[in-house]
Enzyme design. Structure first.
Site, PDB file in Angstrom:
ATOM      1  N   LYS A  54     -61.188 -63.599  16.275  1.00  0.00           N
ATOM      2  CA  LYS A  54     -60.207 -63.124  17.269  1.00  0.00           C
ATOM      3  C   LYS A  54     -60.159 -61.600  17.291  1.00  0.00           C
ATOM      4  CE  LYS A  54     -57.540 -67.334  16.744  1.00  0.00           C
ATOM      5  NZ  LYS A  54     -56.540 -68.065  15.983  1.00  0.00           N
ATOM      6  N   GLN A  98     -51.415 -67.142  12.239  1.00  0.00           N
ATOM      7  CA  GLN A  98     -52.480 -68.120  12.032  1.00  0.00           C
ATOM      8  C   GLN A  98     -51.958 -69.328  11.247  1.00  0.00           C
ATOM      9  OE1 GLN A  98     -55.725 -67.855  13.323  1.00  0.00           O
ATOM     10  NE2 GLN A  98     -55.837 -69.978  12.631  1.00  0.00           N
ATOM     11  N   ASP A 121     -49.923 -67.451  21.967  1.00  0.00           N
ATOM     12  CA  ASP A 121     -50.461 -68.787  21.660  1.00  0.00           C
ATOM     13  C   ASP A 121     -49.780 -69.855  22.518  1.00  0.00           C
ATOM     14  OD1 ASP A 121     -52.558 -69.194  19.966  1.00  0.00           O
ATOM     15  OD2 ASP A 121     -51.360 -69.138  18.128  1.00  0.00           O
TER      16      ASP A 121
END
Ligand code: NAD
Length: 302
Positions: A54, A98, A121
């Protein structure tokens, strides 16, 4: 006839170019770049590799990026404080924590602490609600479902009036993609069925699908005889089915397989995604797109 292979890597490259061009334009006009922070707690090797990928993509696009790695014993309160720090940092437009988090941390509590306007997200309940309402309400569609929809649309597959069958009802793939495909609007307007472990006749439902989206995490679950000839098959599954030595690096790497028997299915389907190289590359791309969107919202130009 063999299906057209929908290559996530190719579609990703096109979208990343579009994002980069927009980032440069915004930088010139407004003097600001999208800011993305990825918070990683602990040293889980899979999580490290996801976060690294990412961050690398963000760097290539000219984003401001912060990789904030914390020790595995970081307390829940300290993590919540960290999230709050980035919530109040105007140079950060997207916050990604994460998953999975260590067992002593309540991941729901942490995800819910992210400012919904920085939740790139798309997992915060506010954004899940916005997605459910659809239309202009949607700010950050979750990345994997958003990638799936882009692949379908950019492949020229008709979604309006199409029978879409989604295998799997998780909060990160099955439920959101089903919800997105039934909305009123471009790339949607479909008639959607969700099937799962308690569904009585999985094969019968799959056989009806013009667009079959499979996110079960079961290698080879979908057999070629379950596929309607000419259907579009999106295989989201990523299953480690063995190990091999990489020709490039000489290191041991996982052999990946999807949820669909690809070799046989491609002889029946009209369109199909491979694993790897299908949905996978799209997920990070859509994270970048959401972070750019977050910046645009903050500038009032979205
Ligand atoms: P999950 O385990 O949370 O959900 C799987 C769903 O599939 C469940 O709802 C379950 O009911 C259903 N299911 C499982 N076995 C089934 C069966 N035999 N018959 C019918 N339904 C069944 O998984 P998830 O997080 O949604 O992920 C699904 C797969 O997609 C996994 O392989 C995962 O690795 C992969 N994935 C890939 C990406 C990507 O970027 N490519 C992103 C997310 C998930």
């Amino acid at each position: 006839m063999s299906a057209k292979i929908i290559k996530g890597t190719e579609i990703r490259n096109v979208i990343l170019e579009e994002i980069e061009a927009e980032v440069n334009e915004i930088k010139e006009k407004h003097g600001v770049s999208p800011g993305l922070v990825t918070i990683l707690v602990g040293e889980d090797p899979a999580s490290i590799s996801y976060v690294t990928a990412k961050i690398k993509t963000a760097q290539k696009l000219g984003f401001k990026e912060i990789q904030d790695t914390q020790p595995v014993d970081l307390s829940e309160d300290a993590l919540l404080e960290l999230v709050d720090k980035y919530n109040n940092d105007d140079s950060i437009h997207g916050i990604l924590v994460q998953l999975p988090l260590p067992k002593h941390v309540d991941d729901k509590k942490v995800l819910n602490a992210i400012d919904p306007d920085k939740d790139v997200d798309g997992f915060h309940p506010v954004n899940v609600g916005r997605l459910m309402i659809g239309g202009d309400e949607v700010k950050f569609p979750p990345c994997t479902p958003a990638g799936i929809q882009e692949m379908i649309v950019r492949s020229g597959v008709e979604t309006s009036g199409a029978e879409v069958v989604v295998v799997g009802r998780s909060n990160i793939v099955g439920k959101p993609i089903a919800n997105m495909m039934l909305q009123k609007g471009e790339g949607a307007n479909s008639t959607v069925t969700i099937v799962h472990t308690r569904t009585k006749d999985l094969a019968a439902h799959c056989k009806r699908a013009d667009i079959l989206i499979v996110a079960a995490g079961v290698p080879g679950l979908v057999k070629p005889e379950w596929i309607k000839p000419g259907a579009c098959v999106i295989d989201v599954g990523v299953n480690r089915v063995g190990e091999k030595i990489s020709e490039k690096t000489g290191k041991k790497i996982a052999i990946l397989s999807g949820d669909v028997d690809f070799d046989a299915a491609k002889e029946v389907a009209g369109f199909i995604t491979p694993v790897p190289g299908g949905v996978g590359p799209m997920t990070i791309t859509m994270l970048m797109k959401n972070t750019l969107k977050a910046l645009k919202f903050s500038l009032g130009i979205a």
